[in-house]
Design an enzyme around this catalytic site. Sequence first.
Site, PDB file in Angstrom:
ATOM      1  CB  SER A 138      -0.977  -0.054   1.179  1.00 17.72           C
ATOM      2  OG  SER A 138      -2.008   0.891   1.034  1.00 17.72           O
ATOM      3  CG  ASP A 185      -5.831  -4.132  -3.922  1.00 21.04           C
ATOM      4  OD1 ASP A 185      -6.032  -3.208  -3.107  1.00 21.04           O
ATOM      5  OD2 ASP A 185      -4.779  -4.779  -3.995  1.00 21.04           O
ATOM      6  CG  HIS A 220      -5.504  -2.663   0.180  1.00 17.98           C
ATOM      7  ND1 HIS A 220      -4.941  -2.223  -1.005  1.00 17.98           N
ATOM      8  CD2 HIS A 220      -4.934  -1.903   1.163  1.00 17.98           C
ATOM      9  CE1 HIS A 220      -4.093  -1.246  -0.754  1.00 17.98           C
ATOM     10  NE2 HIS A 220      -4.066  -1.037   0.541  1.00 17.98           N
TER      11      HIS A 220
END
Length: 307
Positions: free
Chosen positions: A120, A260, A287
């Site tokens: 991320s 995601d 995610h």
Amino acid sequence: MSSLKVREGEADFNVTGADKPCKTWYKVYGTLPHPHNPPLVVLHGGPGSTHEYLDILSELTRLFDVPVIVYDQLGNGRSTHLPEKKGDVDFWTVQLFVDELHNLLNHLNIHDNYNVLGQSWGGMLASEFATRQPKGLGKLVIADSPASAPLWVKAVNELRKELPREVQDVLDKHEAADTTTDPEYIAAINEFHKQHLCRLDPMPQSLLDGLAWQEKDPTVHSTMIGPNEFYITGSLRTWSVVDRLHNIQATTLLINGRYDEAQDMVVEPFFQRIPKVRWVQFADSAHVPQLEETERFMQVVWAFLRG
């Protein structure tokens, strides 16, 4: 491996503009230095989250004897907190976290040979780090990350349109009123997260623990992001690495999930512009595929690292 060797420590970090000594907390799984396998340094998301939801990567140590290093970035978790710097966009910069990573590599004496996995925001940071062609970087994994913040906002707002109308109305109402800490708004955000953050029910405690730090000390997250992932008001709102991706020399693995927040459109620039790159998507994940499809995730990452 029947039992893992684990040690924790702190790296002194001399930070310009901080009015007190700073430290970066870290944890090492496995043997360091290792006779064969370079260590994998893991960068967590947020910014403002912590390492807990990435401790699962110690499976790479248990299964394949890869040393794994997780750490809490400055301002987060067990590292030094600087709440007095909340809102200081000149202090909380991408460069600060690049410098922190260099400092940790030097502290651990691994700057000559290591790999990096960023998840991320950690992948955004890892891509920034890699564009500078740092000494010793072998392979790079960018997981669930955008190549630009404006692209990210576009993608997540497309996903937002798929939420039930009443949930969208709650989000719109509180964003217009600047009441994004209201429990009703938080509940609506959680509906989005069930689809596009983590599809496991209940969500793993390690993920909840990592996210909890954004509330315990919102300094970094509120300064760099703002309320949440599709309402970015912080200093990262215009961030992009797209025009510098051709500078990445490290062989790179891209990862995202079918559901995601990091939709294909935000990953595509990495794939198009990094010279040596491959891309794997996890069909049953949002995610955090390291938690949602753990076994396959470890196999994919290990095959990349050893290849």
